[in-house]
Design an enzyme around this catalytic site. Structure first.
Site, PDB file in Angstrom:
ATOM      1  CG  HIS A   1      72.308 -15.050  12.164  1.00  0.00           C
ATOM      2  ND1 HIS A   1      70.984 -15.260  11.830  1.00  0.00           N
ATOM      3  CD2 HIS A   1      72.710 -16.188  12.783  1.00  0.00           C
ATOM      4  CE1 HIS A   1      70.611 -16.460  12.214  1.00  0.00           C
ATOM      5  NE2 HIS A   1      71.647 -17.039  12.803  1.00  0.00           N
TER       6      HIS A   1
ATOM      7  CB  CYS B   1      66.247 -15.336  11.118  1.00  0.00           C
ATOM      8  SG  CYS B   1      67.476 -14.702  12.302  1.00  0.00           S
TER       9      CYS B   1
ATOM     10  CB  CYS C   1      68.651 -10.878  11.783  1.00  0.00           C
ATOM     11  SG  CYS C   1      70.021 -12.020  12.107  1.00  0.00           S
TER      12      CYS C   1
ATOM     13  CD  GLU D   1      70.883 -10.964   8.761  1.00  0.00           C
ATOM     14  OE1 GLU D   1      71.849 -11.706   9.030  1.00  0.00           O
ATOM     15  OE2 GLU D   1      69.795 -11.404   8.365  1.00  0.00           O
TER      16      GLU D   1
END
Length: 145
Positions: free
Chosen positions: A47, A77, A80, A49
């Protein structure tokens, strides 16, 4: 947030879901940026992040990102949000709310859980409409009509 949006656009050009993130140092200078990279790397943890946090930590030579700010186009999420807490970032700034998987206030609120030893400040809704529009355009082109 504009730099995070640029990272999201780069991710979209690669066929990734257009989410972008940047990590700012305590003075507001960009340490690192990234866009989603799950599809091309076949890595479920890639991801934006997580990638930006990894790059910032590598640049600083330490995993603690105290004093830093994570700026992301979409509400993080659970993975993250947890990574931001573990990295000890001081602040999370995000654009669009993720009602289906957000963990920084909408579906869950991982970062403000009083049971954790670190709770970053949260600033939500920065350029929210623009961040949301990027995602809507991306998914509109992929829907079966």
């Amino acid at each position: 947030m504009r730099l995070a949006l640029a990272e999201a656009a780069t991710a979209a050009a690669r066929g990734e879901i257009p989410v972008g993130a940047v990590v700012l140092d305590p003075l507001g200078e960009v340490l690192a940026g990234a866009g989603n990279d799950r599809e091309s790397t076949a890595d479920p943890t890639a991801h934006a992040e997580v990638l930006a946090l990894r790059r910032a930590a590598a640049l600083r030579g330490q995993w603690r990102l105290t004093g830093c700010t994570l700026v992301v186009t979409l509400e993080p999420c659970t993975m993250c949000a947890g990574a931001a807490v573990l990295a000890r970032v001081d602040r999370i700034v995000y654009g669009a709310v993720d009602e289906k998987g957000g963990a920084v206030g909408s579906l869950w609120d991982v970062v403000r859980d009083r049971r954790l030893n670190h709770r970053p400040e949260v600033v939500m809704g920065v350029l929210a409409e623009e961040c949301s529009a990027v995602l809507k355009r991306f998914f509109a082109t992929r829907r079966i009509r």
